[in-house]
Design a protein around this motif. Structure first.
Motif, PDB file in Angstrom:
ATOM      1  N   PHE A   1      71.055  82.917   8.504  1.00  0.00           N
ATOM      2  CA  PHE A   1      70.677  84.247   8.026  1.00  0.00           C
ATOM      3  C   PHE A   1      71.804  84.960   7.287  1.00  0.00           C
ATOM      4  N   ASP A   2      72.946  84.303   7.161  1.00  0.00           N
ATOM      5  CA  ASP A   2      74.081  84.968   6.510  1.00  0.00           C
ATOM      6  C   ASP A   2      73.805  85.268   5.041  1.00  0.00           C
ATOM      7  N   ARG A   3      72.968  84.485   4.393  1.00  0.00           N
ATOM      8  CA  ARG A   3      72.678  84.771   2.986  1.00  0.00           C
ATOM      9  C   ARG A   3      71.810  86.010   2.801  1.00  0.00           C
ATOM     10  N   PHE A   4      71.304  86.538   3.919  1.00  0.00           N
ATOM     11  CA  PHE A   4      70.546  87.796   3.868  1.00  0.00           C
ATOM     12  C   PHE A   4      71.370  88.942   4.469  1.00  0.00           C
ATOM     13  N   ALA A   5      72.665  88.720   4.699  1.00  0.00           N
ATOM     14  CA  ALA A   5      73.476  89.649   5.482  1.00  0.00           C
ATOM     15  C   ALA A   5      74.153  90.747   4.676  1.00  0.00           C
ATOM     16  N   ALA A   6      74.096  90.711   3.354  1.00  0.00           N
ATOM     17  CA  ALA A   6      74.780  91.731   2.550  1.00  0.00           C
ATOM     18  C   ALA A   6      74.241  93.119   2.882  1.00  0.00           C
ATOM     19  N   PRO A   7      75.087  94.158   2.780  1.00  0.00           N
ATOM     20  CA  PRO A   7      74.629  95.523   3.091  1.00  0.00           C
ATOM     21  C   PRO A   7      73.439  95.940   2.231  1.00  0.00           C
ATOM     22  N   TYR A   8      72.707  96.907   2.717  1.00  0.00           N
ATOM     23  CA  TYR A   8      71.565  97.441   1.964  1.00  0.00           C
ATOM     24  C   TYR A   8      72.065  97.986   0.630  1.00  0.00           C
ATOM     25  N   ASP A   9      71.426  97.558  -0.455  1.00  0.00           N
ATOM     26  CA  ASP A   9      71.774  98.144  -1.749  1.00  0.00           C
ATOM     27  C   ASP A   9      70.586  98.954  -2.257  1.00  0.00           C
ATOM     28  N   ALA A  10      70.777  99.622  -3.400  1.00  0.00           N
ATOM     29  CA  ALA A  10      69.761 100.537  -3.916  1.00  0.00           C
ATOM     30  C   ALA A  10      68.464  99.815  -4.251  1.00  0.00           C
ATOM     31  N   ASP A  11      68.571  98.615  -4.813  1.00  0.00           N
ATOM     32  CA  ASP A  11      67.362  97.872  -5.180  1.00  0.00           C
ATOM     33  C   ASP A  11      66.553  97.490  -3.941  1.00  0.00           C
ATOM     34  N   TYR A  12      67.243  97.028  -2.905  1.00  0.00           N
ATOM     35  CA  TYR A  12      66.556  96.627  -1.674  1.00  0.00           C
ATOM     36  C   TYR A  12      65.863  97.833  -1.039  1.00  0.00           C
ATOM     37  N   VAL A  13      66.583  98.930  -0.956  1.00  0.00           N
ATOM     38  CA  VAL A  13      66.046 100.141  -0.347  1.00  0.00           C
ATOM     39  C   VAL A  13      64.846 100.652  -1.131  1.00  0.00           C
ATOM     40  N   ARG A  14      64.949 100.623  -2.461  1.00  0.00           N
ATOM     41  CA  ARG A  14      63.835 101.096  -3.304  1.00  0.00           C
ATOM     42  C   ARG A  14      62.623 100.189  -3.141  1.00  0.00           C
ATOM     43  N   ARG A  15      62.850  98.880  -3.186  1.00  0.00           N
ATOM     44  CA  ARG A  15      61.737  97.925  -3.100  1.00  0.00           C
ATOM     45  C   ARG A  15      60.972  98.071  -1.796  1.00  0.00           C
TER      46      ARG A  15
END
Length: 529
Positions: free
Chosen positions: A205-219
């Motif tokens: 799951f480490d490849r999904f571990a990056a902090p929340y960014d604006a695109d993720y939050v918006r989507r």
């Protein structure tokens, strides 16, 4: 003219036979199993019989229940690994290809229970993995033409090496599954310039571990306050689920997916916005309510990706109508009371073994329906095989199945046959929660009864779950005929003849010999003298 008539006929079939088509083809099957979620710790009235606590707010799960069928009496094993083993093998632990009775070992003394030197018995050896020679549910589904995938907690592979890992037990895709029993962390952290869920499994799951960014939050429509903060493990597991379903949906085969969350196993830590939105009476319950809300979000994400697998905003590629979702838990709750049920995870009282179960398959499963039909973890295997068409089924000699299919109950809940008895054999000790016992749950003369034999005290308990689901009134002295009937069923179950039926009994401390089946009760006190 003939071609026009034929085309018109096909068009009428297409218009009028949508539900028939959805039912007749091999459906995709998703089993969403939550870890340690209590029977009524979801805000859905149907599966909880209206008993859920106010702090539980799960609108997506409630909608799943409104759109599907709720089972009020679904049963699992009393803790994590044995439930997963029973589901994967379709067998009770008494089969050597399962042999998983409890997490760890059968001599877990202490923590308020009987001390090791005081016990009349000791537990036998057991396995922690489903055996390599077992024909797993995933392998059986592959033989019926399915693509298979596992995401999240597995727990019944890897203790014996690579041979019992998911990828060697029938799963084409494995993200997260190995021997680990819980998530050691709930939030990702940075180390040497990379983000990771420290010590979580094999790092899948480490490849999904990056902090929340604006695109993720918006989507996802999440609060902007999350931007730049650490990713929660439930969101990473949901990311993996979406990716996997898009991959599976683009293939030619129907698919079988185990989506097994780490939530709500401890450590219990919720995403900050979900914790803030929770309305609970204590800090502990606030974290728990937020953790459950994260599970609920994943239910919503699952349904959304099924409705639009390629994520382009156009649901013309929807696979919702050809997909069965089964939502459940691996055992009773442990983070809060399961009232009105008695007990918690690890116990053989209803609070330890009764779990939520919701089935949703639009066009096939009647919406908003409820059934009190018994279901046990061993039933998923034959159910999935029947829904897959059953062209390939393991033989009775090679890999006998102990479960009963509930496929007919999904389609016609009111007219489906009732399930036979549900049995438990536990030959060891689990701190103060469990000690050697045998349990049966069965329906007699229109009422549901539960009978337990305790090896330590050589005593029986009998409860009528129809009238007393809290198991408060022991009827063993007043309902002797029923008690005798149930004791005979226990004896017949334990003494059945098959080469692979090898029940393990508690071992007497004095002699080291197995205790054997409980005594058969007489119908009256006079007969027993």
């Amino acid at each position: 003219m003939t071609r026009r008539i034929a085309f018109l006929g096909l068009l009428l079939v297409a218009i009028g036979g949508t539900a028939v088509a959805a039912e007749s083809r091999q459906p995709n099957i998703v089993i969403l199993m939550v870890d340690d979620l209590g029977w009524n710790h979801i805000s859905a009235s149907q599966p909880t019989m209206g008993t859920y606590p106010e702090y539980c707010r799960t609108p997506h799960i409630a909608k799943l229940a409104n759109d599907g069928l709720s089972f009020t009496h679904a049963y699992a094993q009393p803790n994590c690994a044995p439930t997963r083993a029973a589901m994967l093998s379709g067998q009770y632990p008494a089969r050597p290809s399962n042999d998983v009775y409890v997490v760890g070992n059968l001599n877990r003394f202490g923590r308020g229970g009987i001390r090791k030197g005081e016990a009349h018995f000791r537990g036998p050896e057991q396995s922690e993995d489903v055996a390599p020679e077992a024909i797993t549910l995933a392998e059986a589904m592959q033989r019926n033409g399915y693509a298979t995938a596992h995401i999240g907690k597995y727990h019944v592979g890897g203790h014996r090496g690579q041979q019992t890992m998911p990828e060697n037990a029938g799963f084409d895709i494995n993200i997260g599954g190995h021997s680990q029993g819980h998530q050691p962390v709930c939030f990702a952290s940075e180390k040497d310039g990379t983000w990771q869920f420290r010590n979580l499994g094999l790092g899948h799951f480490d490849r999904f571990a990056a902090p929340y960014d604006a695109d993720y939050v918006r989507r996802r429509g999440l609060p902007e306050s999350l931007i730049g903060t650490s990713k929660h493990v439930s969101d990473a597991v949901g990311d993996a689920m979406e990716e996997t379903i898009r991959t599976l949906a683009s293939g030619e085969k129907p698919f079988y997916l185990q989506f097994h969350t780490y939530a709500v196993h401890g450590p219990v830590r919720a995403r900050p916005d979900l914790k803030e939105a929770a309305n609970a009476s204590s800090k502990k319950l606030t974290e728990y309510a937020g953790f459950i809300a994260g599970v609920d979000e994943n239910v919503g994400r699952l349904r959304s990706v099924l409705d639009d697998p390629n994520g382009d905003g156009d649901s013309s590629d929807s696979i919702t109508g050809s997909t069965l979702i089964l939502f459940t838990s691996d055992n009773g709750g442990t983070h809060d009371s399961n009232a009105p049920l008695k007990g918690v995870k690890g116990m053989f009282t209803e609070g330890g073994i009764r779990v939520p179960l919701i089935a949703c398959w639009p066009g096939v499963v009647p919406p908003g329906t409820v059934t009190d039909r018994k279901v046990h973890s061993v039933d998923y295997y034959p159910t999935c095989l029947e829904l897959a068409g059953g062209e390939w089924t393991p033989t009775e000699e090679k890999h006998p199945l102990d479960g009963e299919s509930f496929a007919s109950a999904l389609k016609q809940p009111e007219s489906a046959e009732k399930r036979g008895p549900v049995f438990y054999l536990f030959p060891g000790y689990l701190d103060k929660r469990a000690r050697p016992c045998v349990v049966v749950i069965d329906d007699i003369e229109g009422k549901r009864y539960k009978q337990t034999y305790d090896y330590e005290t050589d005593a029986w308990e009998l409860y009528c779950l129809s009238d007393d689901q809290g198991e408060q009134q022991n009827l063993i002295d007043t309902e002797r005929t029923i008690a005798a009937t149930l004791s005979k069923k226990i004896h017949a179950w334990l003494t059945q003849q098959h080469p692979s039926w090898q029940p393990k009994y508690p071992l007497e401390t004095s002699s080291g010999q197995p205790a054997g089946p409980p005594p058969v009760l007489a119908a009256t006190r006079a007969e027993s003298r």
